[in-house]
Design an enzyme around this catalytic site. Structure first.
Site, PDB file in Angstrom:
ATOM      1  CE  LYS A 112      60.303 -38.223 -18.099  1.00  0.00           C
ATOM      2  NZ  LYS A 112      59.200 -38.223 -19.018  1.00  0.00           N
TER       3      LYS A 112
HETATM    4  C1  LIG Z   1      58.854 -38.172 -12.246  1.00  0.00           C
HETATM    5  C2  LIG Z   1      57.879 -38.419 -13.344  1.00  0.00           C
HETATM    6  N1  LIG Z   1      56.883 -39.287 -13.131  1.00  0.00           N
HETATM    7  C3  LIG Z   1      55.980 -39.542 -14.092  1.00  0.00           C
HETATM    8  C4  LIG Z   1      56.023 -38.919 -15.317  1.00  0.00           C
HETATM    9  C5  LIG Z   1      55.002 -39.279 -16.338  1.00  0.00           C
HETATM   10  O1  LIG Z   1      55.564 -40.086 -17.340  1.00  0.00           O
HETATM   11  P1  LIG Z   1      54.914 -40.090 -18.787  1.00  0.00           P
HETATM   12  O2  LIG Z   1      54.979 -38.696 -19.300  1.00  0.00           O
HETATM   13  O3  LIG Z   1      55.761 -41.020 -19.566  1.00  0.00           O
HETATM   14  O4  LIG Z   1      53.524 -40.528 -18.622  1.00  0.00           O
HETATM   15  C6  LIG Z   1      57.034 -37.984 -15.565  1.00  0.00           C
HETATM   16  C7  LIG Z   1      57.164 -37.250 -16.844  1.00  0.00           C
HETATM   17  O5  LIG Z   1      57.041 -37.694 -17.896  1.00  0.00           O
HETATM   18  C8  LIG Z   1      58.008 -37.763 -14.571  1.00  0.00           C
HETATM   19  O6  LIG Z   1      59.027 -36.946 -14.808  1.00  0.00           O
HETATM   20  N1  LIG Z   2      57.259 -35.385 -17.525  1.00  0.00           N
HETATM   21  C1  LIG Z   2      58.062 -35.135 -18.653  1.00  0.00           C
HETATM   22  C2  LIG Z   2      57.313 -34.472 -19.753  1.00  0.00           C
HETATM   23  C3  LIG Z   2      57.883 -34.823 -21.095  1.00  0.00           C
HETATM   24  O1  LIG Z   2      57.651 -36.156 -21.317  1.00  0.00           O
HETATM   25  P1  LIG Z   2      58.284 -37.062 -22.418  1.00  0.00           P
HETATM   26  O2  LIG Z   2      58.375 -38.388 -21.765  1.00  0.00           O
HETATM   27  O3  LIG Z   2      57.400 -36.995 -23.560  1.00  0.00           O
HETATM   28  O4  LIG Z   2      59.650 -36.564 -22.785  1.00  0.00           O
HETATM   29  C4  LIG Z   2      59.292 -34.370 -18.209  1.00  0.00           C
HETATM   30  O5  LIG Z   2      59.723 -34.568 -17.091  1.00  0.00           O
HETATM   31  O6  LIG Z   2      59.835 -33.586 -18.928  1.00  0.00           O
END
Ligand SMILES: Cc1ncc(COP(=O)(O)O)c(C=O)c1O
Ligand SMILES: N[C@@H](CCOP(=O)(O)O)C(=O)O
Length: 462
Positions: A112
């Protein structure tokens, strides 16, 4: 460059407006009207460039007139200077045809940070220029919240409120959200699961009186700028392994479908990606939907990969929009069915379109643990449980093109699961070694829209 809503009824916006708006006013998500194309020569020219330069070349065509090239270059430089690895997103080889893309060297140890560090700077500049202040409200299953707080803490033009599911994030994730002392940061522990947090955030966007009164903004991946920043590492990784001269495949641990949707955008821009593989944990709605066409929510089952404990996957709406030939009315109808019936059926044509791009698989809890243990024994690489879900599913989809699995978080964020699998408790990096000693500040909130809105009205500074 213009941005349109997936439900077809919201104002068309510029990049900056779409970024500051978050969710469209018709409840949809903003997407670019057209996807800029990168010809093979331009992709080939990315090989060997610093990550920051790749970021500029990949993202700049999406910005329109919103930021000058000079401003954007400066923002990119600042966004990634705090990363703990010179390559920003290094590749590690796991097997002859299988690579891991380590996306956890940013300040909060999850992928993120790639987007959040960038949009923190973009928000700051845009708001300063406009003389505006916003209230950011985000939902998190652990990583988005900590990355958002890190990126926006102390900025004078924003208050940040993060809703996380009480008792359902790891201790490191919780402490990353509750220990910053800046007055503009507010961690809210909600009685419910992540889908409840995300639903309340969307409710706030759809409550126009509240939305306008507090100048609501969102930094979840409903925000297009979040997705855009994540497109970059697909280009850096693929070109490092020979694209555009040879195709590659990616496997992406998936919850809210934002990260894999960024890979889809890279593919639409011209990056030769053979397969995009969605990897889910036991909360496998996306795997079921892509296999059968039935997108049916069920109870969220807490797992050792808690950040992916999601049943209502926001960005899937963006994929559906394209699969339905960009028919906003059709998407709006599916989303209404989701709300009223808890699910919907994807039409045969749209499912076929989705299956031409996305493959999928799931990993059970035991398979996830076993993958952490085996990879550590075979390669010395310690995976976080989310990355282990990815590796397990990727191994079932290996082909001739090199497979790149996204390692989305640092193992030290989930020490209990890693220790149970390997016997090793991965330490936090030195700069956050005192995380367990810092004092916490958090408000417990009920899953009640009115009460949450009241608290935000009271606490925001603007
Ligand atoms: C460590 C981790 N892996 C994978 C994901 C999944 O990613 P996305 O929600 O973009 O599919 C998340 C949360 O979004 C996460 O925090
Ligand atoms: N896995 C995410 C959930 C929120 O996802 P987002 O990519 O839409 O912000 C988290 O860790 O918060």
């Amino acid at each position: 460059m213009k941005y349109i809503s997936t439900r077809g009824k919201a104002p068309v916006l510029s990049f900056e407006e779409a970024m500051l708006t978050g969710l469209a006013r018709d409840g949809g998500l903003y997407v670019p009207e057209n996807i800029p194309q990168m010809p093979p020569e331009a992709i080939a020219a990315l090989a060997g460039l610093p990550y920051e330069e790749i970021a500029f070349r990949v993202m700049q065509p999406f910005l329109g007139e919103s930021f000058t090239d000079e401003e954007f270059r400066e923002i990119i430089a600042r966004a990634y200077e705090g990363f703990g690895h010179a390559a920003r997103a290094p590749l590690v080889q796991l097997a002859p045809n299988h690579f891991l893309l380590e996306l956890f060297h940013g300040p909060t140890l999850a992928f993120k940070d790639f987007a959040m560090q960038l949009i923190g700077q973009l928000f700051q500049l845009a708001l300063k220029r406009r003389g505006e202040r916003v209230t950011i409200v985000g939902a998190t299953s652990g990583d988005t919240g900590s990355a958002a707080i890190e990126a926006f803490r102390g900025l004078d033009a924003v208050d940040v409120f993060i809703l996380f599911p009480h008792g359902r994030v790891s201790e490191v994730q919780r402490r990353q959200m509750t220990t910053p002392s800046e007055a503009n940061v507010h961690a809210l522990a909600l009685d419910g699961h992540f889908d409840d947090c995300q639903a309340r955030v969307k409710d706030m966007f759809n409550d126009f009186a509240f939305r306008d009164a507090v100048a609501l903004a969102g930094v979840n991946s409903i925000n297009w700028a979040r997705v855009l920043a994540q497109v970059v590492y697909y280009f850096s990784a693929a070109t490092a392994l020979g694209a555009p001269h040879r195709a590659v495949s990616f496997t992406v641990p998936t919850g809210n479908f934002g990260d894999i949707f960024a890979g889809y955008i890279a593919r639409r821009m011209g990056l030769p990606i053979e397969r995009l593989v969605v990897a889910t944990n036991q909360n496998d709605i996306l795997h079921r939907a892509l296999s059968t066409g039935g997108y049916m929510t069920s109870e969220v089952a807490p797992s050792i990969s808690p950040s992916m404990d999601i049943q209502v996957s926001s960005n899937f709406e963006r994929a559906l929009f394209d699969a339905y030939g960009r028919d906003g009315a059709a998407v709006a109808q599916l989303m209404d069915e989701l709300k009223s019936d808890g699910g919907f059926h994807i039409s045969q044509g749209a499912l076929q379109t989705l299956q031409e791009t996305f493959a999928s698989g799931r990993a059970s809890e035991d398979e996830t643990s076993a993958t952490i243990a085996r990879l550590f024994a075979e390669t010395g690489e310690i995976l976080c449980p989310h990355s282990a879900v990815g590796v397990k599913v990727a191994e079932e989809h290996l082909g001739t093109a090199p497979m790149i699995t996204l390692a989305t978080a640092h193992p030290a964020k989930f020490p209990d699961a890693v220790e149970a699998a390997t016997g090793l408790r991965p330490p936090l990096p030195n700069r956050m070694a005192d995380l367990y000693e810092r004092s916490e500040r958090v408000s417990r909130v009920a899953n009640d829209l009115g009460a949450i809105e009241d608290l935000i009205r009271e606490r925001r500074a603007g």
